[in-house]
Design an enzyme around this catalytic site. Structure first.
Site, PDB file in Angstrom:
ATOM      1  CG  MET A   1      54.996  22.017 -12.226  1.00 51.21           C
ATOM      2  SD  MET A   1      55.246  23.841 -11.740  1.00 51.21           S
ATOM      3  CE  MET A   1      55.488  24.558 -13.709  1.00 51.21           C
TER       4      MET A   1
ATOM      5  CG  ASP B   1      62.814  28.268  -4.925  1.00 52.73           C
ATOM      6  OD1 ASP B   1      63.433  27.554  -5.598  1.00 52.73           O
ATOM      7  OD2 ASP B   1      62.519  28.677  -5.168  1.00 52.73           O
TER       8      ASP B   1
ATOM      9  CE  LYS C   1      58.225  30.728  -4.528  1.00 50.86           C
ATOM     10  NZ  LYS C   1      58.153  31.043  -6.331  1.00 50.86           N
TER      11      LYS C   1
HETATM   12  N1  SAH Z   1      62.543  26.924 -13.078  1.00 43.25           N
HETATM   13  C1  SAH Z   1      62.308  25.554 -13.308  1.00 43.25           C
HETATM   14  C2  SAH Z   1      60.922  24.561 -13.840  1.00 43.25           C
HETATM   15  C3  SAH Z   1      60.344  25.115 -12.573  1.00 43.25           C
HETATM   16  S1  SAH Z   1      59.050  24.423 -12.834  1.00 43.25           S
HETATM   17  C4  SAH Z   1      63.416  24.798 -14.673  1.00 43.25           C
HETATM   18  O1  SAH Z   1      63.611  25.411 -16.267  1.00 43.25           O
HETATM   19  O2  SAH Z   1      63.500  23.808 -15.085  1.00 43.25           O
HETATM   20  C5  SAH Z   1      59.109  23.001 -11.421  1.00 43.25           C
HETATM   21  C6  SAH Z   1      59.147  21.451 -12.066  1.00 43.25           C
HETATM   22  O3  SAH Z   1      59.894  21.530 -13.203  1.00 43.25           O
HETATM   23  C7  SAH Z   1      58.559  20.390 -11.774  1.00 43.25           C
HETATM   24  O4  SAH Z   1      57.680  20.215 -10.992  1.00 43.25           O
HETATM   25  C8  SAH Z   1      59.293  19.416 -12.293  1.00 43.25           C
HETATM   26  O5  SAH Z   1      57.561  19.149 -13.261  1.00 43.25           O
HETATM   27  C9  SAH Z   1      60.349  19.777 -12.918  1.00 43.25           C
HETATM   28  N2  SAH Z   1      61.546  19.560 -12.600  1.00 43.25           N
HETATM   29  C10 SAH Z   1      62.476  20.585 -12.127  1.00 43.25           C
HETATM   30  N3  SAH Z   1      63.676  19.310 -11.168  1.00 43.25           N
HETATM   31  C11 SAH Z   1      62.834  18.356 -12.249  1.00 43.25           C
HETATM   32  C12 SAH Z   1      64.175  17.243 -12.491  1.00 43.25           C
HETATM   33  N4  SAH Z   1      65.562  17.542 -11.920  1.00 43.25           N
HETATM   34  N5  SAH Z   1      63.762  15.954 -13.002  1.00 43.25           N
HETATM   35  C13 SAH Z   1      62.388  16.055 -13.200  1.00 43.25           C
HETATM   36  N6  SAH Z   1      61.165  16.765 -13.149  1.00 43.25           N
HETATM   37  C14 SAH Z   1      61.892  18.238 -12.727  1.00 43.25           C
END
Ligand code: SAH
Length: 265
Positions: free
Chosen positions: A178, A43, A65
């Site tokens: 998020m 995704d 998504k």
């Molecule tokens: N499984 C992922 C999280 C998925 S939820 C993990 O472990 O990181 C998606 C959220 O993760 C986004 O809305 C944001 O809040 C955060 N996120 C993911 N990648 C990011 C990045 N490179 N920089 C800042 N926030 C990030």
């Protein structure tokens, strides 16, 4: 989607965390499995360049998504993984960050379990760990935070329904995933439940990538500053005294130190 078909050999589904953005934060195990897979299902939040590791003859399936629009409904996606495995393919299901942290990884492999499909889980660097490291904000610190909490700030019906008294405790770091859409409400609630308006708070956007942006403020001013700067998802909110260390500890992007001019007499 039609019911999954059987084939003589069932493939394995690897639920793989691809880390927060920088390609070289991928684990060696993830890189190997991506290179070997017959099909890769991914995704939008995966690190740039990861797809270059996929075999040219492998199937690449985008199931992107974003919080408001789900390109492929979760149930359909779960069955897609079952179908591919039953076609005999080894499948990599790529997830941003870590698959078990706000990644619905649990839901996907529950379906695999129900259908008797073999699966493995490969952890990844979660956004909180990646962003904190690259922003220079240690999530724990003996002087400032003995507890760190990862929480979703995703809005339901326009409100963020969380255990605010627990989140607003002193000496802890709270990382909101998020949370950008609800940042005003999040900051207000943290103050209403006891944190000082001057509590340090930061937003990290596109953490670990070369588009990373870090905005440091306090609970009172953060939401306004984020709006002014036009910061949007993907971004994390980090609240806690550890944020005050950022000024000293920020190292990314690395500074270039020019060599002293050499004098030749
Ligand atoms: N499984 C992922 C999280 C998925 S939820 C993990 O472990 O990181 C998606 C959220 O993760 C986004 O809305 C944001 O809040 C955060 N996120 C993911 N990648 C990011 C990045 N490179 N920089 C800042 N926030 C990030």
């Amino acid at each position: 989607m039609s019911q999954p078909q059987h084939s003589s050999r069932t493939g394995t589904v690897y639920l793989v965390g691809s880390g927060p953005g920088a390609l070289d934060l991928l684990t060696l195990r993830a890189a190997r499995l991506i290179g070997e897979a017959d099909a890769v299902v991914y995704d939008h939040l995966i690190a740039e360049g990861v797809l270059d590791l996929v075999r040219a003859d492998a199937q690449k399936i985008y199931v992107g998504k974003e919080s408001s629009k789900h390109t492929v409904p979760q149930e359909e996606l779960n069955l897609l993984l079952v179908r591919l495995a039953r076609e005999g393919k080894n499948v990599v299901r790529l997830k941003g960050g870590d698959p078990f942290i706000f990644g619905r990884g649990g839901e996907e492999i529950e379906t695999l379990f129900e259908f008797g499909i073999p699966f493995e889980v490969v952890p990844g660097v979660t956004a909180a760990a990646g962003c904190a490291a690259y922003a220079g904000i240690p999530l724990t610190h003996r002087d400032h935070a003995q507890v760190v909490v990862f929480v979703t700030g995703h809005l339901r019906d326009g409100t963020v329904n969380l255990d605010w008294p627990a989140l607003a405790r002193p000496n802890q770091t709270v990382v909101f995933y998020m949370g950008i859409g609800g940042i005003g409400e999040i900051c207000r609630q943290m103050i209403a439940h006891g944190l000082p308006a001057t509590q340090p708070a930061a937003v990290v956007q596109n953490g670990t990538s070369n588009r990373q942006q870090v905005l440091v403020a306090d609970l009172d001013t953060l939401a306004g500053r984020v709006k002014e700067a036009g910061i949007s998802s993907p971004a994390l909110i980090i609240v806690g005294k550890v944020v005050s260390l950022q000024k000293k500890l920020a190292w990314f992007p690395p500074k270039v130190f020019l060599a002293e001019p050499v004098c030749h007499d």
